[in-house]
Structure formats: structure tokens, C-alpha cells
Design a protein around this motif. Structure first.
Motif, PDB file in Angstrom:
ATOM      1  N   LEU A 156       8.393   4.069   4.236  1.00 22.83           N
ATOM      2  CA  LEU A 156       9.335   3.448   3.299  1.00 22.83           C
ATOM      3  C   LEU A 156      10.683   4.142   3.382  1.00 22.83           C
ATOM      4  O   LEU A 156      11.180   4.675   2.395  1.00 22.83           O
ATOM      5  CB  LEU A 156       8.803   3.539   1.863  1.00 22.83           C
ATOM      6  CG  LEU A 156       7.508   2.816   1.534  1.00 22.83           C
ATOM      7  CD1 LEU A 156       7.049   3.192   0.132  1.00 22.83           C
ATOM      8  CD2 LEU A 156       7.680   1.301   1.644  1.00 22.83           C
ATOM      9  N   ARG A 157      11.278   4.121   4.545  1.00 26.61           N
ATOM     10  CA  ARG A 157      12.580   4.765   4.723  1.00 26.61           C
ATOM     11  C   ARG A 157      13.685   3.852   4.194  1.00 26.61           C
ATOM     12  O   ARG A 157      14.522   3.341   4.950  1.00 26.61           O
ATOM     13  CB  ARG A 157      12.811   5.084   6.198  1.00 26.61           C
ATOM     14  CG  ARG A 157      11.804   6.057   6.779  1.00 26.61           C
ATOM     15  CD  ARG A 157      11.959   7.448   6.177  1.00 26.61           C
ATOM     16  NE  ARG A 157      11.123   8.430   6.859  1.00 26.61           N
ATOM     17  CZ  ARG A 157      11.041   9.701   6.524  1.00 26.61           C
ATOM     18  NH1 ARG A 157      11.735  10.148   5.503  1.00 26.61           N
ATOM     19  NH2 ARG A 157      10.254  10.535   7.188  1.00 26.61           N
ATOM     20  N   TYR A 158      13.680   3.633   2.878  1.00 27.15           N
ATOM     21  CA  TYR A 158      14.586   2.667   2.283  1.00 27.15           C
ATOM     22  C   TYR A 158      15.480   3.330   1.241  1.00 27.15           C
ATOM     23  O   TYR A 158      15.154   4.374   0.674  1.00 27.15           O
ATOM     24  CB  TYR A 158      13.800   1.539   1.609  1.00 27.15           C
ATOM     25  CG  TYR A 158      12.923   0.731   2.524  1.00 27.15           C
ATOM     26  CD1 TYR A 158      13.328   0.427   3.817  1.00 27.15           C
ATOM     27  CD2 TYR A 158      11.687   0.273   2.093  1.00 27.15           C
ATOM     28  CE1 TYR A 158      12.526  -0.322   4.654  1.00 27.15           C
ATOM     29  CE2 TYR A 158      10.873  -0.477   2.921  1.00 27.15           C
ATOM     30  CZ  TYR A 158      11.299  -0.772   4.209  1.00 27.15           C
ATOM     31  OH  TYR A 158      10.497  -1.509   5.045  1.00 27.15           O
ATOM     32  N   SER A 159      16.576   2.652   0.953  1.00 33.84           N
ATOM     33  CA  SER A 159      17.456   3.083  -0.123  1.00 33.84           C
ATOM     34  C   SER A 159      16.818   2.724  -1.465  1.00 33.84           C
ATOM     35  O   SER A 159      15.933   1.860  -1.542  1.00 33.84           O
ATOM     36  CB  SER A 159      18.807   2.373  -0.008  1.00 33.84           C
ATOM     37  OG  SER A 159      18.649   0.988  -0.290  1.00 33.84           O
ATOM     38  N   ARG A 205       0.820  -1.212   0.000  1.00 33.28           N
ATOM     39  CA  ARG A 205       0.000   0.000   0.000  1.00 33.28           C
ATOM     40  C   ARG A 205       0.856   1.265   0.000  1.00 33.28           C
ATOM     41  O   ARG A 205       0.677   2.128  -0.880  1.00 33.28           O
ATOM     42  CB  ARG A 205      -0.949  -0.013   1.201  1.00 33.28           C
ATOM     43  CG  ARG A 205      -1.795   1.254   1.321  1.00 33.28           C
ATOM     44  CD  ARG A 205      -2.517   1.343   2.655  1.00 33.28           C
ATOM     45  NE  ARG A 205      -1.628   1.190   3.799  1.00 33.28           N
ATOM     46  CZ  ARG A 205      -0.818   2.159   4.238  1.00 33.28           C
ATOM     47  NH1 ARG A 205      -0.791   3.336   3.630  1.00 33.28           N
ATOM     48  NH2 ARG A 205      -0.042   1.939   5.274  1.00 33.28           N
ATOM     49  N   PRO A 206       1.810   1.434   0.965  1.00 36.31           N
ATOM     50  CA  PRO A 206       2.616   2.651   0.908  1.00 36.31           C
ATOM     51  C   PRO A 206       3.486   2.732  -0.349  1.00 36.31           C
ATOM     52  O   PRO A 206       3.758   3.830  -0.840  1.00 36.31           O
ATOM     53  CB  PRO A 206       3.477   2.578   2.179  1.00 36.31           C
ATOM     54  CG  PRO A 206       3.440   1.155   2.603  1.00 36.31           C
ATOM     55  CD  PRO A 206       2.104   0.633   2.178  1.00 36.31           C
ATOM     56  N   PHE A 207       3.893   1.570  -0.876  1.00 41.21           N
ATOM     57  CA  PHE A 207       4.712   1.599  -2.090  1.00 41.21           C
ATOM     58  C   PHE A 207       3.917   2.157  -3.264  1.00 41.21           C
ATOM     59  O   PHE A 207       4.420   2.963  -4.056  1.00 41.21           O
ATOM     60  CB  PHE A 207       5.226   0.196  -2.413  1.00 41.21           C
ATOM     61  CG  PHE A 207       6.181   0.168  -3.573  1.00 41.21           C
ATOM     62  CD1 PHE A 207       7.514   0.489  -3.399  1.00 41.21           C
ATOM     63  CD2 PHE A 207       5.742  -0.156  -4.851  1.00 41.21           C
ATOM     64  CE1 PHE A 207       8.394   0.479  -4.474  1.00 41.21           C
ATOM     65  CE2 PHE A 207       6.612  -0.168  -5.924  1.00 41.21           C
ATOM     66  CZ  PHE A 207       7.946   0.154  -5.727  1.00 41.21           C
ATOM     67  N   GLY A 231       3.484   9.528  -6.034  1.00 43.46           N
ATOM     68  CA  GLY A 231       4.138  10.784  -5.695  1.00 43.46           C
ATOM     69  C   GLY A 231       4.295  11.076  -4.222  1.00 43.46           C
ATOM     70  O   GLY A 231       5.053  11.987  -3.856  1.00 43.46           O
ATOM     71  N   ARG A 232       3.612  10.324  -3.343  1.00 42.64           N
ATOM     72  CA  ARG A 232       3.747  10.605  -1.917  1.00 42.64           C
ATOM     73  C   ARG A 232       5.135  10.204  -1.422  1.00 42.64           C
ATOM     74  O   ARG A 232       5.505   9.033  -1.456  1.00 42.64           O
ATOM     75  CB  ARG A 232       2.684   9.855  -1.112  1.00 42.64           C
ATOM     76  CG  ARG A 232       2.733  10.229   0.374  1.00 42.64           C
ATOM     77  CD  ARG A 232       1.823   9.398   1.239  1.00 42.64           C
ATOM     78  NE  ARG A 232       1.966   9.762   2.640  1.00 42.64           N
ATOM     79  CZ  ARG A 232       1.521   9.034   3.658  1.00 42.64           C
ATOM     80  NH1 ARG A 232       0.878   7.902   3.433  1.00 42.64           N
ATOM     81  NH2 ARG A 232       1.713   9.433   4.898  1.00 42.64           N
ATOM     82  N   GLY A 233       5.906  11.168  -0.953  1.00 39.09           N
ATOM     83  CA  GLY A 233       7.247  10.895  -0.453  1.00 39.09           C
ATOM     84  C   GLY A 233       8.295  10.765  -1.533  1.00 39.09           C
ATOM     85  O   GLY A 233       9.455  10.474  -1.230  1.00 39.09           O
ATOM     86  N   MET A 234       7.942  10.980  -2.790  1.00 37.07           N
ATOM     87  CA  MET A 234       8.916  10.909  -3.882  1.00 37.07           C
ATOM     88  C   MET A 234       9.832  12.123  -3.820  1.00 37.07           C
ATOM     89  O   MET A 234       9.382  13.261  -3.679  1.00 37.07           O
ATOM     90  CB  MET A 234       8.185  10.869  -5.222  1.00 37.07           C
ATOM     91  CG  MET A 234       9.080  10.720  -6.438  1.00 37.07           C
ATOM     92  SD  MET A 234       9.719   9.041  -6.683  1.00 37.07           S
ATOM     93  CE  MET A 234       8.206   8.130  -7.018  1.00 37.07           C
ATOM     94  N   SER A 235      11.130  11.889  -3.891  1.00 40.58           N
ATOM     95  CA  SER A 235      12.083  12.994  -3.884  1.00 40.58           C
ATOM     96  C   SER A 235      13.291  12.601  -4.743  1.00 40.58           C
ATOM     97  O   SER A 235      13.346  11.501  -5.296  1.00 40.58           O
ATOM     98  CB  SER A 235      12.523  13.347  -2.464  1.00 40.58           C
ATOM     99  OG  SER A 235      13.198  12.262  -1.861  1.00 40.58           O
ATOM    100  N   ALA A 236      14.236  13.516  -4.851  1.00 38.57           N
ATOM    101  CA  ALA A 236      15.382  13.270  -5.726  1.00 38.57           C
ATOM    102  C   ALA A 236      16.602  14.000  -5.189  1.00 38.57           C
ATOM    103  O   ALA A 236      16.498  14.992  -4.471  1.00 38.57           O
ATOM    104  CB  ALA A 236      15.074  13.723  -7.151  1.00 38.57           C
TER     105      ALA A 236
END
Length: 376
Positions: free
Chosen positions: A182-185, A142-144, A150-155
Motif C-alpha cells: 500500500l505505497r499510497y498517499s 486484505r493489506p488495507f 498497525g502493519r505499516g502504520m507510520s506518521a
């Protein structure tokens, strides 16, 4: 009447192997114990499991109960640690210590069936409406999927500088995640994507978000972007690249082509031609790792050649043979008209030798770490 024997059909625990393969463990009878020892109905060699960790049993109302057996590291259902027997529901995600499973049911009906000569009572779970096992087993689905929207998408962006003078020539775009669940690499995120068959979607989302965020900040600098091997030749991929190239800011895009994406010269020619049609340059990534890609370099020269950091790290301390070999590769890249780029440069001594060998561009912690796009 003899003591009832509980026989189970259509119930399973599903796990995901390290390579992404789904493994189904049938629950064939109750009680059904899980743990490290071989006398369990499901014996699992995994970090954090107790010898006899947990047990499945049939509850008074015909529900399947999960109970922890005083394990050291606990049993969790949907991330909540059990303190009492718990009624399982289809799709529950279970952790026995660090071992992860999904509970599945292929049936919806229960019936009690008389036994043989001893009139033995058997409780049967009968498969009335079998359906295909889920291929989307991942706790963070679900969070993925929220993240892909776009939720939490950054660069982030890492500068690529001129070897002589240090002026910024380009940036490499790097996907990042700020979703609270989703505090993942990026590597871990792509592993999650593989279990959901969403690698292409993740690659596309990272690229689109980053290009749109960076394009107004580039001030004429090139932007190196990545692609997943599964998308490299799809029409949708080229359409997306073209839209980004000619979108707001009209960024000067450079596609990094990893050796696993294209391994045949005719296909590389096709890729180069299609990129030229949409005014996107390309770079051979990780040059010198595995196969050297010399044949592709000679037959289809890239605009840029990024030398693998394994060749660059510690080059100032390397033996004479390695130095001569690397310098020879740089000369070949220059001879075909490509721009050699040294990746992973961390020390000034490495940079000095790279300049001496003819590298024209440098990327690494020495000249700039990745920074959020807002800091470019």
C-alpha cells in the motif's frame, strides 16, 4: 440439433466508479466480449483498453473462462497477466488494462435445458442461493485491513513555529503508510477506505498511532490532529480523544475542524463545549477557503485559526485589495481572541508580510517540512 446457445444468469462483473459507487455489469450471454468498441457486450471507455480486449466463454466442464484477445496492455486476474484461458472464481479481481472489475456469481448450479421446436440446447446458470453483492470491492482489502491493525502504520510531523523568533510552538500530525502493498498517499488511502466504509477507522488509526508515537517527543509543544467529518460528533470519537489527551505524555491536543465537518453555529457550540470538557483545544482549518467561516468565528471563537494556503501563497506579489482583505481577516481573528496561523508559507517574502499583518504562527516548507516522528 441446432448449435447450442449459452444463456447466463446470476453472473456479473462489478466495477467501482470514481465517486465510490459500485456498478454491476450483468453477463447475460456467452461469449461475452469486453473492450472499447460499442459492438462488445461490455463497452468500456477506459485508458489502456483495446478495441476488443478480452472475452468470457464457457469451458468444457461448465466453468467460465476468461481469455485475452491479444490486447496491447494485457488482461490480469489477481494481478497475474493471462497467457492462456483462465477459469474464473468468484471474487477474482480482473484488470482489462487499467480498468478494474470483480467477478461475481449469484448462483452455484448449472443445468442444460432443451430448447423449443428446434430442440435447441441452452446452458443455464441458475440462481439457487442469491446473496447480497459485496460492498467491499477493493483489490487491496486484505493489506488495507492489515494496515488498520498497525502493519505499516507510520506518521510524520510538520512544525508550526512562532512567526517572530521561529521557536517551535506545535506540530501537525500527518498519517503515513509503509505497508509494502500500500505505497499510497493518505488521500489515496482515504479513497480506498471510502469503498470499504472504513474512513472513520482509518482516521482513528492514524491519530492513535501518531499521538502515541509523538507524545514522548513533544517537550511541551502542542499537537494538531485531524478528524474525519463522519466521526466528529460520535461518543467514541470524544472517548478516544480524551484517552489520548490524558494518556502517556499528556499531549496538548488541538483538533483541526474543517468547514465540511460543522456548518451550523449550534453544532459548533456543542463541539466546542465537548472539547472543553476533555481539555482539548480546537482550530478552524482552511479558513478563507470556500465560505470564510466568519459567522462561526464570531459566535464560537476557536483557539487557533489556520488560514488556507491559497490565501498565503504569493501574497507578497498580490494586489493591494487582496492584501487589505487578508489583513482585515487577521485583525478580526485577533479581535475575537483567536491565534491566526499562516499555512503554506514557502518564501521569506511571504513570511515577512504575514508577520507584518499580525500572524502569530507560521507553518510551511520555509520553516520545516514534514519529517518522520522519529526525527522530532
Amino acid at each position: 440439433m441446432a448449435q447450442g446457445v449459452v444463456v447466463v444468469e446470476g453472473v456479473f462483473l462489478e466495477s467501482v466508479a470514481a465517486d465510490g459507487t459500485h456498478v454491476v455489469h450483468t453477463v447475460h450471454k456467452l461469449p461475452f466480449r469486453i473492450g472499447r468498441e460499442v459492438d462488445n457486450e461490455l463497452s468500456v471507455e477506459a485508458r489502456g483498453l483495446s478495441r476488443h480486449h478480452a472475452v468470457l466463454s464457457l469451458g468444457p466442464g461448465g466453468d467460465l473462462l476468461l481469455n485475452d484477445l491479444n490486447s496491447t496492455n494485457g488482461t490480469y486476474v489477481n494481478r497475474t497477466r493471462l497467457t492462456a484461458p483462465h477459469v474464473l472464481k468468484e471474487g477474482d479481481v480482473i484488470h482489462f488494462g487499467a480498468a478494474e472489475f470483480r467477478y461475481g456469481v449469484l448462483s452455484t448450479a448449472l443445468r442444460t435445458q432443451p430448447g423449443g421446436a428446434e430442440d435447441e440446447q441452452r446452458t443455464m446458470i441458475v440462481a439457487t442461493q442469491p446473496r447480497k453483492l459485496s460492498s467491499n470491492f477493493v483489490r487491496e482489502e486484505r493489506p488495507f485491513r492489515e494496515f488498520l491493525q498497525g502493519r505499516g502504520m507510520s506518521a510524520a510531523a510538520q512544525p508550526i513555529v512562532q512567526a517572530r523568533g521561529g521557536a517551535v510552538f506545535a506540530y501537525e500530525l500527518l498519517g503515513r503508510c509503509d505497508h509494502p502493498e500500500l505505497r499510497y498517499s493518505p488521500i489515496h488511502l482515504f479513497k480506498l477506505a471510502a469503498t470499504l466504509d472504513l474512513e472513520v477507522e482509518l482516521s482513528s488509526a492514524f491519530r492513535a498511532h501518531g499521538v502515541q508515537a509523538l507524545a514522548p517527543r513533544l517537550q511541551g509543544a502542542h499537537l494538531f490532529v485531524n478528524a474525519h467529518p463522519l466521526e466528529t460528533f460520535s461518543d467514541a470519537f470524544f472517548d478516544d480523544l480524551q484517552a489520548l489527551r490524558h494518556g502517556p505524555g499528556q499531549p496538548l491536543l488541538v483538533l483541526e475542524v474543517h468547514e465540511s465537518a460543522v456548518v451550523e453555529v449550534p453544532r459548533m457550540r456543542e463541539l466546542a463545549a465537548r472539547l472543553k470538557d476533555i481539555d482539548v483545544r480546537f482550530a478552524y482549518d482552511d479558513f478563507g477557503a470556500g465560505q470564510a467561516r466568519l459567522n462561526e468565528l464570531w459566535e464560537v471563537p476557536a483557539h487557533f485559526v489556520k488560514f488556507d494556503m491559497g490565501l498565503i501563497r504569493g501574497i507578497h506579489e498580490a494586489g493591494e485589495a487582496k492584501r487589505r482583505g487578508l489583513a482585515g481577516l487577521v485583525r478580526q481573528v485577533l479581535d475575537v481572541g483567536s491565534v491566526p496561523l499562516a499555512e503554506g508559507v514557502e518564501l521569506e517574502a511571504e513570511a515577512a508580510l504575514c508577520r507584518e499583518m499580525g500572524f502569530q504562527l507560521i507553518q510551511g516548507y520555509l520553516t520545516g517540512r514534514p519529517v518522520p516522528v522519529t526525527a522530532v
